[in-house]
Design a protein around this motif. Structure first.
Motif, PDB file in Angstrom:
ATOM      1  N   GLY A   1       0.817  -1.212   0.000  1.00 42.24           N
ATOM      2  CA  GLY A   1       0.000   0.000   0.000  1.00 42.24           C
ATOM      3  C   GLY A   1       0.849   1.259   0.000  1.00 42.24           C
ATOM      4  N   SER A   2       1.960   1.230   0.745  1.00 43.50           N
ATOM      5  CA  SER A   2       2.840   2.400   0.803  1.00 43.50           C
ATOM      6  C   SER A   2       3.428   2.712  -0.560  1.00 43.50           C
ATOM      7  CB  SER A   2       3.965   2.164   1.818  1.00 43.50           C
ATOM      8  OG  SER A   2       3.440   1.984   3.115  1.00 43.50           O
ATOM      9  N   GLU A   3       3.865   1.667  -1.253  1.00 47.60           N
ATOM     10  CA  GLU A   3       4.451   1.868  -2.583  1.00 47.60           C
ATOM     11  C   GLU A   3       3.429   2.491  -3.535  1.00 47.60           C
ATOM     12  OE1 GLU A   3       6.449  -0.712  -6.231  1.00 47.60           O
ATOM     13  OE2 GLU A   3       5.504  -1.744  -4.529  1.00 47.60           O
ATOM     14  N   THR A   4       2.225   1.942  -3.578  1.00 46.42           N
ATOM     15  CA  THR A   4       1.189   2.464  -4.479  1.00 46.42           C
ATOM     16  C   THR A   4       0.773   3.870  -4.088  1.00 46.42           C
ATOM     17  OG1 THR A   4       0.360   0.213  -4.851  1.00 46.42           O
ATOM     18  CG2 THR A   4      -1.123   2.042  -5.391  1.00 46.42           C
ATOM     19  N   GLY A   5       0.636   4.114  -2.771  1.00 48.71           N
ATOM     20  CA  GLY A   5       0.240   5.448  -2.317  1.00 48.71           C
ATOM     21  C   GLY A   5       1.265   6.503  -2.689  1.00 48.71           C
ATOM     22  N   MET A   6       2.549   6.187  -2.501  1.00 45.99           N
ATOM     23  CA  MET A   6       3.609   7.141  -2.829  1.00 45.99           C
ATOM     24  C   MET A   6       3.626   7.451  -4.325  1.00 45.99           C
ATOM     25  SD  MET A   6       5.533   8.015  -0.149  1.00 45.99           S
ATOM     26  CE  MET A   6       5.842   7.483   1.553  1.00 45.99           C
ATOM     27  N   MET A   7       3.467   6.418  -5.140  1.00 44.81           N
ATOM     28  CA  MET A   7       3.518   6.611  -6.581  1.00 44.81           C
ATOM     29  C   MET A   7       2.240   7.239  -7.145  1.00 44.81           C
ATOM     30  SD  MET A   7       6.529   5.674  -7.312  1.00 44.81           S
ATOM     31  CE  MET A   7       7.135   6.022  -5.653  1.00 44.81           C
ATOM     32  N   SER A   8       1.146   7.201  -6.387  1.00 53.46           N
ATOM     33  CA  SER A   8      -0.128   7.748  -6.869  1.00 53.46           C
ATOM     34  C   SER A   8      -0.346   9.196  -6.470  1.00 53.46           C
ATOM     35  CB  SER A   8      -1.299   6.900  -6.324  1.00 53.46           C
ATOM     36  OG  SER A   8      -1.205   5.567  -6.748  1.00 53.46           O
ATOM     37  N   LEU A   9       0.552   9.738  -5.668  1.00 57.01           N
ATOM     38  CA  LEU A   9       0.373  11.120  -5.200  1.00 57.01           C
ATOM     39  C   LEU A   9       0.440  12.119  -6.344  1.00 57.01           C
ATOM     40  CD1 LEU A   9       2.516  11.254  -1.935  1.00 57.01           C
ATOM     41  CD2 LEU A   9       0.064  11.652  -2.100  1.00 57.01           C
ATOM     42  N   ASN A  10      -0.351  13.172  -6.223  1.00 56.43           N
ATOM     43  CA  ASN A  10      -0.248  14.304  -7.133  1.00 56.43           C
ATOM     44  C   ASN A  10       0.980  15.120  -6.718  1.00 56.43           C
ATOM     45  OD1 ASN A  10      -0.512  16.972  -8.248  1.00 56.43           O
ATOM     46  ND2 ASN A  10      -2.671  16.555  -8.632  1.00 56.43           N
ATOM     47  N   ARG A  11       2.024  15.096  -7.561  1.00 59.23           N
ATOM     48  CA  ARG A  11       3.297  15.711  -7.181  1.00 59.23           C
ATOM     49  C   ARG A  11       3.167  17.223  -6.977  1.00 59.23           C
ATOM     50  NH1 ARG A  11       7.611  12.151  -7.927  1.00 59.23           N
ATOM     51  NH2 ARG A  11       6.730  10.062  -7.747  1.00 59.23           N
ATOM     52  N   TYR A  12       2.293  17.845  -7.738  1.00 57.54           N
ATOM     53  CA  TYR A  12       2.157  19.304  -7.631  1.00 57.54           C
ATOM     54  C   TYR A  12       1.385  19.704  -6.378  1.00 57.54           C
ATOM     55  CZ  TYR A  12       3.954  18.874 -12.262  1.00 57.54           C
ATOM     56  OH  TYR A  12       4.756  18.552 -13.330  1.00 57.54           O
ATOM     57  N   ARG A  13       0.390  18.894  -6.035  1.00 59.08           N
ATOM     58  CA  ARG A  13      -0.304  19.133  -4.760  1.00 59.08           C
ATOM     59  C   ARG A  13       0.638  18.849  -3.596  1.00 59.08           C
ATOM     60  NH1 ARG A  13      -4.808  19.765  -1.889  1.00 59.08           N
ATOM     61  NH2 ARG A  13      -5.207  18.384  -0.129  1.00 59.08           N
ATOM     62  N   LEU A  14       1.484  17.816  -3.736  1.00 60.20           N
ATOM     63  CA  LEU A  14       2.458  17.494  -2.694  1.00 60.20           C
ATOM     64  C   LEU A  14       3.414  18.665  -2.475  1.00 60.20           C
ATOM     65  CD1 LEU A  14       3.696  15.366  -0.780  1.00 60.20           C
ATOM     66  CD2 LEU A  14       5.125  14.623  -2.713  1.00 60.20           C
ATOM     67  N   LYS A  15       3.891  19.277  -3.584  1.00 56.99           N
ATOM     68  CA  LYS A  15       4.782  20.432  -3.453  1.00 56.99           C
ATOM     69  C   LYS A  15       4.084  21.589  -2.753  1.00 56.99           C
ATOM     70  CE  LYS A  15       7.931  19.642  -7.327  1.00 56.99           C
ATOM     71  NZ  LYS A  15       8.451  20.176  -8.613  1.00 56.99           N
TER      72      LYS A  15
ATOM     73  N   PHE B   1      -5.154  -9.951   0.420  1.00 52.83           N
ATOM     74  CA  PHE B   1      -4.982  -9.104   1.608  1.00 52.83           C
ATOM     75  C   PHE B   1      -3.678  -8.301   1.642  1.00 52.83           C
ATOM     76  CE2 PHE B   1      -7.838 -12.563   2.908  1.00 52.83           C
ATOM     77  CZ  PHE B   1      -8.919 -11.813   3.347  1.00 52.83           C
ATOM     78  N   ALA B   2      -2.677  -8.731   0.865  1.00 54.95           N
ATOM     79  CA  ALA B   2      -1.395  -8.027   0.903  1.00 54.95           C
ATOM     80  C   ALA B   2      -1.076  -7.301  -0.403  1.00 54.95           C
ATOM     81  CB  ALA B   2      -0.264  -9.004   1.222  1.00 54.95           C
ATOM     82  N   GLU B   3      -1.903  -7.480  -1.432  1.00 58.67           N
ATOM     83  CA  GLU B   3      -1.642  -6.815  -2.706  1.00 58.67           C
ATOM     84  C   GLU B   3      -2.847  -6.007  -3.195  1.00 58.67           C
ATOM     85  OE1 GLU B   3       1.129  -6.548  -4.467  1.00 58.67           O
ATOM     86  OE2 GLU B   3       2.336  -7.755  -3.106  1.00 58.67           O
ATOM     87  N   VAL B   4      -3.896  -6.677  -3.635  1.00 55.94           N
ATOM     88  CA  VAL B   4      -5.018  -5.997  -4.272  1.00 55.94           C
ATOM     89  C   VAL B   4      -5.722  -5.033  -3.324  1.00 55.94           C
ATOM     90  CG1 VAL B   4      -7.226  -6.299  -5.426  1.00 55.94           C
ATOM     91  CG2 VAL B   4      -5.362  -7.905  -5.883  1.00 55.94           C
ATOM     92  N   THR B   5      -6.079  -5.515  -2.121  1.00 48.26           N
ATOM     93  CA  THR B   5      -6.832  -4.661  -1.183  1.00 48.26           C
ATOM     94  C   THR B   5      -6.039  -3.433  -0.744  1.00 48.26           C
ATOM     95  OG1 THR B   5      -8.115  -6.553  -0.399  1.00 48.26           O
ATOM     96  CG2 THR B   5      -8.025  -4.606   1.031  1.00 48.26           C
ATOM     97  N   PRO B   6      -4.819  -3.586  -0.224  1.00 54.07           N
ATOM     98  CA  PRO B   6      -4.080  -2.388   0.202  1.00 54.07           C
ATOM     99  C   PRO B   6      -3.738  -1.437  -0.961  1.00 54.07           C
ATOM    100  CG  PRO B   6      -2.666  -4.327   0.349  1.00 54.07           C
ATOM    101  CD  PRO B   6      -4.049  -4.823   0.109  1.00 54.07           C
ATOM    102  N   LYS B   7      -3.453  -1.999  -2.127  1.00 54.23           N
ATOM    103  CA  LYS B   7      -3.125  -1.130  -3.265  1.00 54.23           C
ATOM    104  C   LYS B   7      -4.352  -0.374  -3.756  1.00 54.23           C
ATOM    105  CE  LYS B   7       1.058  -3.394  -4.925  1.00 54.23           C
ATOM    106  NZ  LYS B   7       1.764  -4.019  -6.058  1.00 54.23           N
ATOM    107  N   THR B   8      -5.505  -1.019  -3.693  1.00 55.86           N
ATOM    108  CA  THR B   8      -6.743  -0.329  -4.079  1.00 55.86           C
ATOM    109  C   THR B   8      -7.051   0.810  -3.119  1.00 55.86           C
ATOM    110  OG1 THR B   8      -7.636  -2.371  -5.034  1.00 55.86           O
ATOM    111  CG2 THR B   8      -9.203  -0.613  -4.523  1.00 55.86           C
ATOM    112  N   LEU B   9      -6.917   0.547  -1.810  1.00 55.35           N
ATOM    113  CA  LEU B   9      -7.151   1.595  -0.816  1.00 55.35           C
ATOM    114  C   LEU B   9      -6.151   2.724  -0.964  1.00 55.35           C
ATOM    115  CD1 LEU B   9      -7.881  -0.606   2.355  1.00 55.35           C
ATOM    116  CD2 LEU B   9      -9.519   0.769   1.055  1.00 55.35           C
ATOM    117  N   ALA B  10      -4.899   2.376  -1.252  1.00 58.19           N
ATOM    118  CA  ALA B  10      -3.868   3.401  -1.416  1.00 58.19           C
ATOM    119  C   ALA B  10      -4.127   4.260  -2.652  1.00 58.19           C
ATOM    120  CB  ALA B  10      -2.492   2.756  -1.515  1.00 58.19           C
ATOM    121  N   THR B  11      -4.679   3.652  -3.697  1.00 53.85           N
ATOM    122  CA  THR B  11      -5.013   4.414  -4.895  1.00 53.85           C
ATOM    123  C   THR B  11      -6.153   5.388  -4.627  1.00 53.85           C
ATOM    124  OG1 THR B  11      -4.319   2.552  -6.287  1.00 53.85           O
ATOM    125  CG2 THR B  11      -5.706   4.231  -7.316  1.00 53.85           C
ATOM    126  N   LEU B  12      -7.119   4.953  -3.799  1.00 59.11           N
ATOM    127  CA  LEU B  12      -8.271   5.805  -3.483  1.00 59.11           C
ATOM    128  C   LEU B  12      -7.899   6.920  -2.507  1.00 59.11           C
ATOM    129  CD1 LEU B  12     -11.013   3.039  -3.044  1.00 59.11           C
ATOM    130  CD2 LEU B  12     -10.737   4.606  -4.977  1.00 59.11           C
TER     131      LEU B  12
END
Length: 423
Positions: free
Chosen positions: A25-39, A108-119
Motif C-alpha cells: 500500500g505504501s508503494e502504491t500510495g507514494m507513486m499515486s500522489l499528485n506531485r504538484y499538490r504534494l509540493k 490481503f497483501a496486494e489488491v486490497t491495500p493497493k486499491t485503498l492506497a489508490t483511493l
C-alpha cells in the motif's frame, strides 16, 4: 521452528501478511500522489508532505527500501506457511500451503491495500512515511548497496540512471491540468488561463484591424475636414498619413489635439504633426505572447503591422491582445460578435462577411478552418476561387452557406447553417 507452537506460527504469519500489505500500500500510495499538490502542501508546512517529498527525492532508494522489506516479509511468510503445511497435512501440505498463501497474499497483501492506497494516496502516504523514514535510516547501508548493484546493472543495459529533481509541464500538459481542474478553478478563470496558453499560437494577423478598416486622417485634406474628423473621432489615437495609409507620418493622441485646440494660435497642421508620436511598426506573423512583451518593453499600446515589403496590412492595440485573454471590453470600439452574428428561427445564423473566423469558432463552438483566410468572406472566396453572385449556396467546411448580400466584390452577409443541420 520446531519449538514454536502452531498457534504462534499462525499469529506470526498473519502479522507478516499485514506488514506485506503495508509495504504494498505504501508503494502504491507514494507513486499515486499528485506531485504538484504534494509540493504545495510541503511549501505550506505540512509535515507529512515534507516527509514524503524528502523520500520521493530519491525514488530509487524508496522503491528499494519497500521492495527489500516486502520481499523479506513474503519470503519469511512462505517459509512459515510451508512449516504449517507440513505439520498439518504432511508432504501434501506444501502444495496446499503454497496455494492458500498465494491467494491470501494476493487478496490481503496486494489488491486490497493497493486499491485503498489508490483511493486515498495522501492519507496512506503521509501516515506510512513515518515508518518508512525510520526504516530508511535504519537500513540505509543495505538500501544503498542494493541500489548500487541495480544502477550498475542498468548502466550495463545501456540505460542512463539519472534523478530528475524538477518536474516540468509542457504547455499542452498544463492545458490538460487546467481543463481537468473542474470546480477547483471557476470556468471563467479556466478560459482565461487557456487563452494565455493560446497566445503563442495566435499571431497579430489573426486579431488585427485590417488595413481597409483603419481609421486615419489624411493630413493633406482641407483643414476644416481635419478638425471635423478630430472632434468626431471615437478613438483615443488616430493615424496621420499623406494621401494613402502607407505614407504614415505619425500617431496622434486625441487629447493632445484637444489641448492644441484650446491654444488657438498653436492649432495648425504643423503643430499637429509635431505633437504626433512616431509610428510603432510590428512585423506580420508576430505571436501575441511576444508582441505583448514588446508592447510592455517599448511602453507602447498601439502599432501598425507591416508585411515583408513594408506595406501596412493592419493595426493592433494592447487592448486587442488583452481581449484575447479576458474577453471583449465594454469600451471596445471594435464590432462585438453579437453585432456580426444574428441567430435565425430555422437554426441558421446571419453572419457578416467581415467577421473573424476565430471569433466565429469561439462564439458558436464551431471548427471552421483557421489556417487560411481570416474572415468568412475570405474563406468563401478561397473555396469558390471567384467572385460569387447573391443567393449562391455553397458547402464549406461541412457547413451549408448561402450568400445573402454582396457589396463591391465583397461578401457582406452570409447565412450559415451549423453542421448538425445538414449531417
Amino acid at each position: 521452528m520446531d519449538d514454536i507452537s502452531t498457534g504462534i506460527l499462525f499469529a506470526i504469519l498473519a502479522g507478516l501478511i499485514v506488514i506485506s500489505g503495508y509495504f504494498s500500500g505504501s508503494e502504491t500510495g507514494m507513486m499515486s500522489l499528485n506531485r504538484y499538490r504534494l509540493k504545495h502542501l510541503s511549501k505550506t508546512g505540512h509535515r507529512g508532505a515534507k516527509r514524503v517529498e524528502k523520500l520521493l527525492n530519491r525514488p530509487d532508494r524508496l522503491i528499494g527500501l519497500i521492495l527489500i522489506g516486502n520481499n523479506l516479509v513474503n519470503i519469511l511468510a512462505s517459509a512459515i506457511a510451508t512449516v504449517l503445511g507440513l505439520r498439518l497435512y504432511g508432504d501434501l501440505g506444501v502444495a496446499i500451503a503454497t496455494g492458500i498463501l498465494t491467494l491470501v497474499i494476493l487478496v490481503f497483501a496486494e489488491v486490497t491495500p493497493k486499491t485503498l492506497a489508490t483511493l486515498y494516496p495522501e492519507r496512506v502516504s503521509f501516515t506510512s512515511s513515518i515508518v518508512l523514514t525510520a526504516l530508511m535510516k535504519l537500513l540505509s547501508p543495505l538500501v544503498i548497496l542494493v541500489n548500487f548493484i541495480t544502477n550498475g546493472f542498468i548502466r550495463l543495459l545501456g540505460v542512463k540512471a539519472s534523478h530528475n529533481d524538477e518536474d516540468h509541464l509542457s504547455s499542452e500538459e498544463l492545458r490538460t491540468v487546467v481543463n481537468e481542474a473542474g470546480s477547483l478553478i471557476p470556468t471563467r478563470h479556466q478560459d482565461m488561463l487557456i487563452s494565455i496558453l493560446d497566445l503563442e499560437h495566435v499571431t497579430v494577423n489573426d486579431i488585427m484591424i485590417p488595413r481597409n478598416e483603419i481609421t486615419g486622417i489624411n493630413i493633406n485634406d482641407d483643414w476644416k475636414s481635419i478638425v471635423r474628423q478630430l472632434t468626431h473621432s471615437p478613438h483615443g489615437r488616430v493615424v496621420l498619413y499623406r494621401d494613402q495609409i502607407d505614407e504614415v507620418v505619425g500617431m496622434l493622441r486625441l487629447r493632445e489635439s484637444y489641448r492644441l485646440m484650446l491654444e488657438k494660435n498653436e492649432f495648425t497642421k504643423e503643430t499637429l504633426l509635431r505633437s504626433a508620436d512616431e509610428i510603432y511598426f510590428i512585423p506580420e506573423g508576430t505571436p501575441l505572447n511576444v508582441q505583448m512583451l514588446k508592447f510592455q518593453r517599448n511602453k507602447e499600446r498601439i502599432g501598425l503591422i507591416v508585411d515583408e515589403y513594408g506595406d501596412i496590412i493592419g493595426l493592433i492595440t494592447l487592448e486587442d491582445i488583452l481581449e484575447e485573454i479576458v474577453g471583449e471590453f465594454t469600451t471596445s470600439m471594435s464590432p462585438n460578435l453579437s453585432d456580426e452574428i444574428t441567430p435565425q428561427g430555422d437554426g441558421s445564423f446571419l453572419i457578416e462577411g467581415s467577421a473573424n473566423i476565430r471569433d466565429i469558432n469561439k462564439g458558436l463552438k464551431w471548427t471552421l478552418p483557421t489556417d487560411g483566410p481570416r474572415t468568412l468572406n475570405g474563406l468563401i472566396l478561397e473555396y469558390l476561387e471567384d467572385i460569387p453572385e447573391s443567393h449562391l449556396s455553397v458547402h464549406v467546411a461541412e457547413h451549408q452557406m448561402e450568400i445573402i448580400e454582396l457589396e463591391e466584390n465583397r461578401i457582406k452577409v452570409v447565412k450559415v447553417f451549423p453542421k448538425q443541420a445538414h449531417s
